[in-house]
Motif scaffolding. Structure first.
Motif, PDB file in Angstrom:
ATOM      1  N   THR A 180       0.814  -1.227  -0.275  1.00 28.71           N
ATOM      2  CA  THR A 180       0.081   0.033  -0.088  1.00 28.71           C
ATOM      3  C   THR A 180       1.035   0.937  -0.409  1.00 28.71           C
ATOM      4  O   THR A 180       1.623   1.531   0.699  1.00 28.71           O
ATOM      5  N   GLU A 214      -3.043   4.188  -1.172  1.00 28.95           N
ATOM      6  CA  GLU A 214      -3.898   3.037  -2.267  1.00 28.95           C
ATOM      7  C   GLU A 214      -3.334   1.263  -2.858  1.00 28.95           C
ATOM      8  O   GLU A 214      -1.556   1.748  -3.045  1.00 28.95           O
ATOM      9  N   GLU A 215      -3.441   0.568  -3.019  1.00 27.31           N
ATOM     10  CA  GLU A 215      -2.540  -0.927  -2.768  1.00 27.31           C
ATOM     11  C   GLU A 215      -2.574  -1.041  -4.898  1.00 27.31           C
ATOM     12  O   GLU A 215      -2.896  -0.214  -5.141  1.00 27.31           O
ATOM     13  N   GLU A 227       3.401  -1.647   4.043  1.00 27.60           N
ATOM     14  CA  GLU A 227       2.453  -0.183   4.113  1.00 27.60           C
ATOM     15  C   GLU A 227       3.184   1.189   4.017  1.00 27.60           C
ATOM     16  O   GLU A 227       3.938   1.625   4.849  1.00 27.60           O
TER      17      GLU A 227
END
Length: 65
Positions: free
Chosen positions: A4, A8-9, A55
């Motif tokens: 991520t 946003e992945e 992340e």
């Protein structure tokens, strides 16, 4: 691998934080990077490898009032 980036992945290849910043066209020194909510010193960007599920937040300063 899936990570991520700024909420946003995305699917990316295995790489370092420095390589990711280059791929995303981040230049200069006016931003910070956090991996899994830990701010990463610039001196460790090249040695820190991104792992699946990480992340990543790329934080840029904004002017305002």
């Amino acid at each position: 691998m899936r990570v991520t980036i700024n909420g946003e992945e995305q699917e990316i290849a295995a790489m370092s934080v420095a390589a990711l910043l280059g791929k995303l066209d981040y230049e200069g020194t006016h931003f910070a990077v956090a991996v899994n909510y830990d701010v990463l010193p610039k001196s460790r960007w090249a040695e820190t490898q991104i792992k699946a599920g990480d992340e990543i937040e790329i934080i840029t300063p904004r002017q305002g009032g």
